[in-house]
Design an enzyme around this catalytic site. Sequence first.
Site, PDB file in Angstrom:
ATOM      1  N   CYS A  85       0.842  -1.204   0.000  1.00  0.00           N
ATOM      2  CA  CYS A  85       0.000   0.000   0.000  1.00  0.00           C
ATOM      3  C   CYS A  85       0.877   1.254   0.000  1.00  0.00           C
ATOM      4  O   CYS A  85       1.732   1.415   0.875  1.00  0.00           O
ATOM      5  CB  CYS A  85      -0.902   0.012   1.229  1.00  0.00           C
ATOM      6  SG  CYS A  85      -1.853   1.540   1.360  1.00  0.00           S
ATOM      7  N   GLN A 242     -19.067  -9.357  11.229  1.00  0.00           N
ATOM      8  CA  GLN A 242     -17.625  -9.513  11.017  1.00  0.00           C
ATOM      9  C   GLN A 242     -17.223  -8.917   9.672  1.00  0.00           C
ATOM     10  O   GLN A 242     -17.926  -9.098   8.682  1.00  0.00           O
ATOM     11  CB  GLN A 242     -17.235 -10.998  11.055  1.00  0.00           C
ATOM     12  CG  GLN A 242     -17.362 -11.632  12.427  1.00  0.00           C
ATOM     13  CD  GLN A 242     -16.344 -11.096  13.416  1.00  0.00           C
ATOM     14  OE1 GLN A 242     -15.363 -10.448  13.038  1.00  0.00           O
ATOM     15  NE2 GLN A 242     -16.583 -11.353  14.688  1.00  0.00           N
ATOM     16  N   TYR A 271     -23.819 -11.376  24.222  1.00  0.00           N
ATOM     17  CA  TYR A 271     -23.329 -10.423  23.225  1.00  0.00           C
ATOM     18  C   TYR A 271     -23.625 -11.041  21.838  1.00  0.00           C
ATOM     19  O   TYR A 271     -22.730 -11.278  21.032  1.00  0.00           O
ATOM     20  CB  TYR A 271     -21.830 -10.140  23.390  1.00  0.00           C
ATOM     21  CG  TYR A 271     -21.417  -9.846  24.817  1.00  0.00           C
ATOM     22  CD1 TYR A 271     -21.447  -8.547  25.313  1.00  0.00           C
ATOM     23  CD2 TYR A 271     -21.010 -10.872  25.671  1.00  0.00           C
ATOM     24  CE1 TYR A 271     -21.067  -8.275  26.627  1.00  0.00           C
ATOM     25  CE2 TYR A 271     -20.633 -10.608  26.986  1.00  0.00           C
ATOM     26  CZ  TYR A 271     -20.660  -9.307  27.456  1.00  0.00           C
ATOM     27  OH  TYR A 271     -20.281  -9.044  28.740  1.00  0.00           O
ATOM     28  N   CYS A 390     -11.855 -10.331  20.447  1.00  0.00           N
ATOM     29  CA  CYS A 390     -11.117  -9.520  19.467  1.00  0.00           C
ATOM     30  C   CYS A 390      -9.966  -8.777  20.137  1.00  0.00           C
ATOM     31  O   CYS A 390      -9.200  -8.106  19.439  1.00  0.00           O
ATOM     32  CB  CYS A 390     -12.048  -8.565  18.740  1.00  0.00           C
ATOM     33  SG  CYS A 390     -12.957  -7.474  19.834  1.00  0.00           S
TER      34      CYS A 390
HETATM   35  C1  LIG Z   1     -18.275  -8.611  18.911  1.00  0.00           C
HETATM   36  S1  LIG Z   1     -19.982  -8.325  18.632  1.00  0.00           S
HETATM   37  C2  LIG Z   1     -20.564  -9.992  18.509  1.00  0.00           C
HETATM   38  C3  LIG Z   1     -21.899 -10.178  17.853  1.00  0.00           C
HETATM   39  C4  LIG Z   1     -22.277 -11.622  17.488  1.00  0.00           C
HETATM   40  N1  LIG Z   1     -21.879 -12.584  18.471  1.00  0.00           N
HETATM   41  C5  LIG Z   1     -21.728 -11.992  16.128  1.00  0.00           C
HETATM   42  O1  LIG Z   1     -20.798 -12.795  16.065  1.00  0.00           O
HETATM   43  O2  LIG Z   1     -22.225 -11.478  15.117  1.00  0.00           O
HETATM   44  C6  LIG Z   1     -20.489  -7.805  20.211  1.00  0.00           C
HETATM   45  C7  LIG Z   1     -21.963  -7.556  20.346  1.00  0.00           C
HETATM   46  O3  LIG Z   1     -22.232  -7.234  21.713  1.00  0.00           O
HETATM   47  C8  LIG Z   1     -23.156  -6.164  21.791  1.00  0.00           C
HETATM   48  N2  LIG Z   1     -22.869  -5.543  23.091  1.00  0.00           N
HETATM   49  C9  LIG Z   1     -21.918  -4.642  23.422  1.00  0.00           C
HETATM   50  N3  LIG Z   1     -21.914  -4.428  24.749  1.00  0.00           N
HETATM   51  C10 LIG Z   1     -22.884  -5.207  25.270  1.00  0.00           C
HETATM   52  C11 LIG Z   1     -23.356  -5.441  26.585  1.00  0.00           C
HETATM   53  N4  LIG Z   1     -22.805  -4.810  27.616  1.00  0.00           N
HETATM   54  N5  LIG Z   1     -24.351  -6.314  26.754  1.00  0.00           N
HETATM   55  C12 LIG Z   1     -24.918  -6.953  25.693  1.00  0.00           C
HETATM   56  N6  LIG Z   1     -24.514  -6.786  24.431  1.00  0.00           N
HETATM   57  C13 LIG Z   1     -23.503  -5.926  24.218  1.00  0.00           C
HETATM   58  C14 LIG Z   1     -22.884  -5.334  20.561  1.00  0.00           C
HETATM   59  O4  LIG Z   1     -24.042  -4.602  20.206  1.00  0.00           O
HETATM   60  C15 LIG Z   1     -22.533  -6.415  19.538  1.00  0.00           C
HETATM   61  O5  LIG Z   1     -23.674  -6.854  18.858  1.00  0.00           O
END
Ligand SMILES: C[S@@+](CC[C@H](N)C(=O)[O-])C[C@H]1O[C@@H](n2cnc3c(N)ncnc32)[C@H](O)[C@@H]1O
Length: 438
Positions: A85, A242, A271, A390
């Site tokens: 890049c 993702q 989550y 992550c």
């Molecule tokens: C890394 S993403 C994972 C989503 C899902 N597991 C996936 O693989 O598509 C984290 C998710 O947690 C939600 N989130 C963030 N903080 C949270 C909390 N304190 N309690 C519940 N959900 C939360 C976000 O909105 C998001 O959808």
Amino acid sequence: MSQEPGTPSTAELVAGSEVVVDAGPIAHGGFVVARHEGRVLFVRHALPGEQVRVRVTEGAAGDRFLRADAVEVLAASPDRVQPPCPYAGPGLCGGCDFQHVDVAAQRRLKATVVAEQLQRLAHLERDVVVEPVPGDTHGLRWRTRTEFAVDPAGRAGMRRHRSHALLPIDDCLIASERVVGTAVLQADWAGEKAVDVVAPSDGDAVVVRIPSDEAVAPVVTENVAAQSLSREFDVSARGFWQVHPGAAATFVDAVIAGLDPQPGERCLDLYAGVGVFASALAQAVGERGQVIAVESDSIAVAQARLNVASTPWVRYVQGRVDHVFGVESTGRVSGTRKGGRRRPGPRRPSSDIPPTADLVVLDPPRTGAGKAVVGAVVALGPRALAYVACDPAALARDTAYLLERGYALTSLRAFDAFPMTHHVECVAVFTRTGPDLP
Ligand SMILES: C[S@@+](CC[C@H](N)C(=O)[O-])C[C@H]1O[C@@H](n2cnc3c(N)ncnc32)[C@H](O)[C@@H]1O
């Protein structure tokens, strides 16, 4: 190492100074650690073992830690490559950390970071291998969701490293062809703050002007073609999905293989987003089983309820995981009003949370689940937990809490879901070593 003639003394080492250093080990965050007369420099654009001339980018006289860019390579690592890049390099794009590193070597660096975090924060020695996401060979053209900043002249680009200043760009080599094919980088975006381009697995790429209300953002369809799950999910273009096209399928297979869910089991998906893990668990446990999914984002929950409608043994609970479990999160956001005063946390778990569970999936944001949530989860006595992380530091901290509470780390897989950046995704599986709950 010895100081070169004309090199400033330690006391003078401040932003703008240049000095020659031996680059030490990789650290979490995409830089290597170097030392100069007792001071620590976090150096970007270098590799362990190199000798580089660095320019200090942040720091003042007396600071113990300084940030610096490698501006000249005096002795190169065999892992160094010409960055593909043109926008990667000192003072340029803040998006990628490892464009100057061979892709296989990037994975070794990330493996070192994961192992080091586990060793330091969880006192656990693990050999870590970072696997490519299947199908990814060169680490370019993978990103299906990219937000570009817009400057006052209406040009889209990337932010410079640790800066709000915008670097206009004609192309982004980690963005997928379908993202840059929208000509978002050639268009005039005068009046906008940022633009988000989403190239879903099904359908055309969409461009969303930012700020945008998630409720009115278009809904896109993403396809997960995994061994454990093959189906589509609808998700808001501004909701979580993702960014690597192979990531969702790779992670769901790793989670299901690690947990081995059995018909009739009760699972929690915490989550949960729009239901990727909940769907795979539902399929595996069948209608005699149960899946309780917890997600804070109301738009994601509404979308998820539609996504999982054909498996009514999945129940979605909208709310923060810590609140739903009736615990005070250790995270800074939880229960903290502007001004720093804490709101009293909820006193008891929601009635949606059962007294026991067989399996739990945790896929928290970068901050991790935290001690209180981990404690509440293990109180349900699950036979196994899958933790999708992550941030290796957050994973390592939560690993320590799980080890203290009688769980063992039985498998750890790490994936290069963000090539050219320092980011890495881990799927860790923990199993209960203590006795069953009464
Ligand atoms: C890394 S993403 C994972 C989503 C899902 N597991 C996936 O693989 O598509 C984290 C998710 O947690 C939600 N989130 C963030 N903080 C949270 C909390 N304190 N309690 C519940 N959900 C939360 C976000 O909105 C998001 O959808």
